[in-house]
Enzyme design. Structure first.
Site, PDB file in Angstrom:
ATOM      1  N   LYS A  62     -63.158  -1.398 -25.953  1.00 26.60           N
ATOM      2  CA  LYS A  62     -62.957  -0.477 -27.093  1.00 26.60           C
ATOM      3  C   LYS A  62     -61.521   0.016 -27.114  1.00 26.60           C
ATOM      4  O   LYS A  62     -60.862   0.007 -28.148  1.00 26.60           O
ATOM      5  CB  LYS A  62     -63.891   0.723 -26.960  1.00 26.60           C
ATOM      6  N   ASN A  63     -61.002   0.409 -25.952  1.00 26.96           N
ATOM      7  CA  ASN A  63     -59.676   1.033 -25.909  1.00 26.96           C
ATOM      8  C   ASN A  63     -58.540   0.034 -25.981  1.00 26.96           C
ATOM      9  O   ASN A  63     -57.376   0.434 -25.935  1.00 26.96           O
ATOM     10  CB  ASN A  63     -59.562   1.928 -24.677  1.00 26.96           C
ATOM     11  N   CYS A  80     -61.644  17.549 -29.547  1.00 25.81           N
ATOM     12  CA  CYS A  80     -62.838  16.688 -29.517  1.00 25.81           C
ATOM     13  C   CYS A  80     -63.707  17.232 -28.397  1.00 25.81           C
ATOM     14  O   CYS A  80     -63.416  18.269 -27.812  1.00 25.81           O
ATOM     15  CB  CYS A  80     -62.458  15.235 -29.260  1.00 25.81           C
ATOM     16  N   ARG A 123     -56.896  17.948 -28.012  1.00 20.07           N
ATOM     17  CA  ARG A 123     -56.287  16.619 -27.818  1.00 20.07           C
ATOM     18  C   ARG A 123     -54.905  16.656 -28.502  1.00 20.07           C
ATOM     19  O   ARG A 123     -54.743  16.174 -29.604  1.00 20.07           O
ATOM     20  CB  ARG A 123     -57.184  15.529 -28.400  1.00 20.07           C
ATOM     21  N   ASP A 182     -62.568   7.872 -17.579  1.00 20.36           N
ATOM     22  CA  ASP A 182     -63.666   7.394 -18.433  1.00 20.36           C
ATOM     23  C   ASP A 182     -64.867   6.912 -17.628  1.00 20.36           C
ATOM     24  O   ASP A 182     -65.912   6.653 -18.222  1.00 20.36           O
ATOM     25  CB  ASP A 182     -63.186   6.252 -19.337  1.00 20.36           C
ATOM     26  N   ARG A 209     -70.396   4.942 -30.309  1.00 18.72           N
ATOM     27  CA  ARG A 209     -68.942   4.835 -30.533  1.00 18.72           C
ATOM     28  C   ARG A 209     -68.336   3.785 -29.604  1.00 18.72           C
ATOM     29  O   ARG A 209     -67.375   3.105 -29.949  1.00 18.72           O
ATOM     30  CB  ARG A 209     -68.256   6.185 -30.265  1.00 18.72           C
TER      31      ARG A 209
HETATM   32  C1  EPZ Z   1     -57.094   7.100 -24.187  1.00 17.18           C
HETATM   33  O1  EPZ Z   1     -57.110   8.344 -24.864  1.00 17.18           O
HETATM   34  C2  EPZ Z   1     -58.519   6.579 -24.279  1.00 17.18           C
HETATM   35  N1  EPZ Z   1     -58.892   6.402 -25.681  1.00 17.18           N
HETATM   36  C3  EPZ Z   1     -59.473   7.579 -23.613  1.00 17.18           C
HETATM   37  O2  EPZ Z   1     -60.772   6.999 -23.634  1.00 17.18           O
HETATM   38  C4  EPZ Z   1     -59.046   7.757 -22.155  1.00 17.18           C
HETATM   39  O3  EPZ Z   1     -59.862   8.737 -21.556  1.00 17.18           O
HETATM   40  C5  EPZ Z   1     -57.570   8.205 -22.095  1.00 17.18           C
HETATM   41  O4  EPZ Z   1     -56.745   7.249 -22.803  1.00 17.18           O
HETATM   42  C6  EPZ Z   1     -57.072   8.312 -20.668  1.00 17.18           C
HETATM   43  O5  EPZ Z   1     -57.223   7.079 -20.030  1.00 17.18           O
HETATM   44  C7  EPZ Z   1     -58.434   5.304 -26.327  1.00 17.18           C
HETATM   45  O6  EPZ Z   1     -57.711   4.492 -25.776  1.00 17.18           O
HETATM   46  C8  EPZ Z   1     -58.888   5.147 -27.742  1.00 17.18           C
HETATM   47  P1  EPZ Z   1     -54.003  10.196 -23.209  1.00 17.18           P
HETATM   48  P2  EPZ Z   1     -55.701   9.101 -25.181  1.00 17.18           P
HETATM   49  O7  EPZ Z   1     -53.039  10.330 -24.319  1.00 17.18           O
HETATM   50  O8  EPZ Z   1     -54.668   8.110 -25.541  1.00 17.18           O
HETATM   51  C9  EPZ Z   1     -52.869  14.775 -22.825  1.00 17.18           C
HETATM   52  C10 EPZ Z   1     -63.096   6.918 -23.935  1.00 17.18           C
HETATM   53  O9  EPZ Z   1     -64.023   7.501 -23.371  1.00 17.18           O
HETATM   54  N2  EPZ Z   1     -51.916  14.499 -23.929  1.00 17.18           N
HETATM   55  O10 EPZ Z   1     -53.669   9.340 -22.025  1.00 17.18           O
HETATM   56  O11 EPZ Z   1     -55.995  10.193 -26.131  1.00 17.18           O
HETATM   57  C11 EPZ Z   1     -54.317  14.767 -23.341  1.00 17.18           C
HETATM   58  O12 EPZ Z   1     -54.649  16.035 -23.858  1.00 17.18           O
HETATM   59  C12 EPZ Z   1     -61.842   7.666 -24.332  1.00 17.18           C
HETATM   60  O13 EPZ Z   1     -63.072   5.672 -24.186  1.00 17.18           O
HETATM   61  C13 EPZ Z   1     -50.999  15.471 -24.288  1.00 17.18           C
HETATM   62  O14 EPZ Z   1     -50.955  16.556 -23.711  1.00 17.18           O
HETATM   63  O15 EPZ Z   1     -55.416   9.703 -23.751  1.00 17.18           O
HETATM   64  C14 EPZ Z   1     -55.119  14.428 -22.119  1.00 17.18           C
HETATM   65  O16 EPZ Z   1     -55.341  15.609 -21.370  1.00 17.18           O
HETATM   66  C15 EPZ Z   1     -61.945   9.165 -24.001  1.00 17.18           C
HETATM   67  N3  EPZ Z   1     -50.144  15.228 -25.319  1.00 17.18           N
HETATM   68  C16 EPZ Z   1     -54.180  13.508 -21.325  1.00 17.18           C
HETATM   69  O17 EPZ Z   1     -52.861  13.705 -21.861  1.00 17.18           O
HETATM   70  C17 EPZ Z   1     -50.146  14.035 -25.998  1.00 17.18           C
HETATM   71  O18 EPZ Z   1     -49.320  13.857 -26.922  1.00 17.18           O
HETATM   72  C18 EPZ Z   1     -54.557  12.047 -21.444  1.00 17.18           C
HETATM   73  O19 EPZ Z   1     -54.398  11.688 -22.766  1.00 17.18           O
HETATM   74  C19 EPZ Z   1     -51.093  13.048 -25.618  1.00 17.18           C
HETATM   75  C20 EPZ Z   1     -51.964  13.305 -24.571  1.00 17.18           C
END
Ligand code: EPZ
Length: 416
Positions: A22-23, A116, A121, A305, A397
């Site tokens: 998915k990701n 979310c 987020r 995850d 999802r």
């Molecule tokens: C991706 O989300 C995945 N989703 C998530 O999978 C996964 O948990 C996550 O990466 C971490 O591996 C997809 O790829 C669609 P991040 P993403 O940006 O990109 C903070 C699932 O279950 N952050 O690495 O949103 C954020 O708040 C989903 O399949 C900022 O502060 O993750 C979080 O605490 C859930 N500012 C942390 O970083 C930003 O601009 C990780 O977020 C961006 C992120």
């Protein structure tokens, strides 16, 4: 509203093929906007998040058609550069369209993604990176409006190795003038898959999987195809399901090294897990012991995850298992529901302590989020009696036919 009805305690035996990731497919669907032509995406899982991303592409004027396990996107007809609130709400990770819309069309308007189930987020790192590449970004009435007549290659340092921010920067940089160097980039396997898709488009990109990704903006080739890597988190989910039951299960179409930290934890719990080139074979007697502390970190650390699913596997493990959730602020929402099955879990901030219990007893529970829902399924498989799980829209999802796959290896599970 349909529910999953699970009668726990059954042995799991047989073979299960793992879905596409998915990701990985979501950022690649966004990246297909870069090419003024057609992309055929193979091994594309049937997920509501993929439906939502296809709806966004169609809203933008592209076509997106499924034929079996392939989705064909044609972005020649791109005619809009906005994602309205309704579509953003359907899938919060729609922010991943920002970089490609901006690069291809010179502007992008998104309604701000709310929080979310996992907590706020923020997208500050996405916006910082795009500003660095020359975008002018304003926020008005709940929307962000990005404009850039030309993007130019720059050095972009991410204060946190955000997966989405890394992906958005790679996509924007693909059409920028000059070279972009992303430091402290995310190293997840899905970044590597995006790099290989971009290379198919003719983009000179390298370094995915390391902390430094380099992208040389270029003219994009159209009419390509790509096959999505296996979903390491779906594989982790089925391993955890096999761990909690008496089982002999072979997962096929996996890349074992993508979930090495998860298989290590499951081995520590007492299961025998053997990896082949594209297979993982697990056998378990269902009686587990507590593994070393599970501490979630950016890849190659333990994946956030898979935290809920391994927590579900630990509920009846002898001893106490410690979890430290370092990535998301609120990723223990499944704990309340697990307690309804008899789990003993204490939470202190980012730490959850799970004390193994003799038995879990089936009960009606509700999925709180995607991976939390998967955790409920795993706990139900290891519980005595019947568990009914509602809130299946969360599970749909990210899992392509979870109940069909589990039933095919012996689980007593049905969607009613
Ligand atoms: C991706 O989300 C995945 N989703 C998530 O999978 C996964 O948990 C996550 O990466 C971490 O591996 C997809 O790829 C669609 P991040 P993403 O940006 O990109 C903070 C699932 O279950 N952050 O690495 O949103 C954020 O708040 C989903 O399949 C900022 O502060 O993750 C979080 O605490 C859930 N500012 C942390 O970083 C930003 O601009 C990780 O977020 C961006 C992120």
């Amino acid at each position: 509203m349909s529910i999953l009805k699970i009668n726990g305690g059954r042995e799991l035996r047989g073979r299960a093929r793992i879905q596409g990731a998915k990701n990985s497919v979501l950022p690649i669907l966004a990246a297909s906007l870069l090419a003024d032509g057609e992309t055929v995406i193979h091994n594309c899982p049937k997920l509501s998040d993929v439906e939502a991303a296809s709806k966004i592409l169609k809203h933008l004027g592209c076509s997106a058609k499924r034929d079996g396990d392939a989705v064909t996107v044609n972005s020649t007809g791109l005619s809009r550069l906005d994602i309205p609130h309704g579509l953003m709400r359907e899938m919060r990770s729609s922010v991943i369209f920002l970089g490609a819309m901006l690069a291809r069309g010179g502007e992008a308007t998104l309604s701000l993604p709310g929080g979310c189930e996992l907590g706020p987020r923020p997208i500050d790192l996405h916006l910082m990176a795009l500003r660095e590449l020359g975008a002018d970004i304003t926020e008005e009435g709940g929307s962000i409006i990005c404009r850039a007549s030309r993007l130019r290659g720059r050095r972009v340092n991410l204060s946190f190795p955000s997966v989405g921010a890394t992906e958005n920067t790679m996509l924007a940089a693909s059409l920028a003038d000059g070279t972009t160097i992303i430091t402290n980039a995310a190293r997840e396997p899905e970044i590597w898959d995006l790099q290989s898709y971009l290379r198919t488009l003719g983009v000179n990109v390298s370094g995915a999987g390391t902390p430094t990704v380099t992208v040389e903006g270029t003219k994009i080739r159209a009419d390509v195809s790509h096959s999505i890597i296996p979903d390491r988190i779906a594989a982790a989910t089925y391993l955890a399901a096999a761990a909690v039951t008496k089982s002999e299960v072979e997962l096929t179409g996996v890349i074992p090294k993508h979930l090495a930290t998860v298989t290590e934890a499951i081995r520590e719990m007492g299961c025998d897990v053997r990896s082949g080139r594209e297979t993982l074979h697990i056998s378990s007697d269902g009686r587990l012991r507590a593994p070393k502390p599970i501490v979630t970190e950016p890849h190659p650390g333990f994946p956030t995850d898979a935290q809920p699913q391994i927590m579900a596997a630990a509920l009846r493990a002898r001893g106490t298992t410690a979890f430290v959730e370092n990535i998301f602020e609120n990723r223990y929402r499944h704990v309340g529901e697990l307690r309804r099955l008899g789990a003993e879990i204490k939470i202190e901030g980012r730490v959850a302590m799970v004390t193994g219990v003799e038995k879990l007893t089936g009960a009606p529970v509700t999925a709180t989020d995607l991976r939390g829902g998967a955790a409920l399924v795993i706990a139900a498989l290891g519980a005595e009696g019947v568990t009914e799980i509602s809130g299946l829209h969360h599970i749909d999802r990210g899992y392509d036919g979870l109940e069909n796959t589990l039933r095919s290896i012996g689980a007593d599970i049905e969607r009613i």
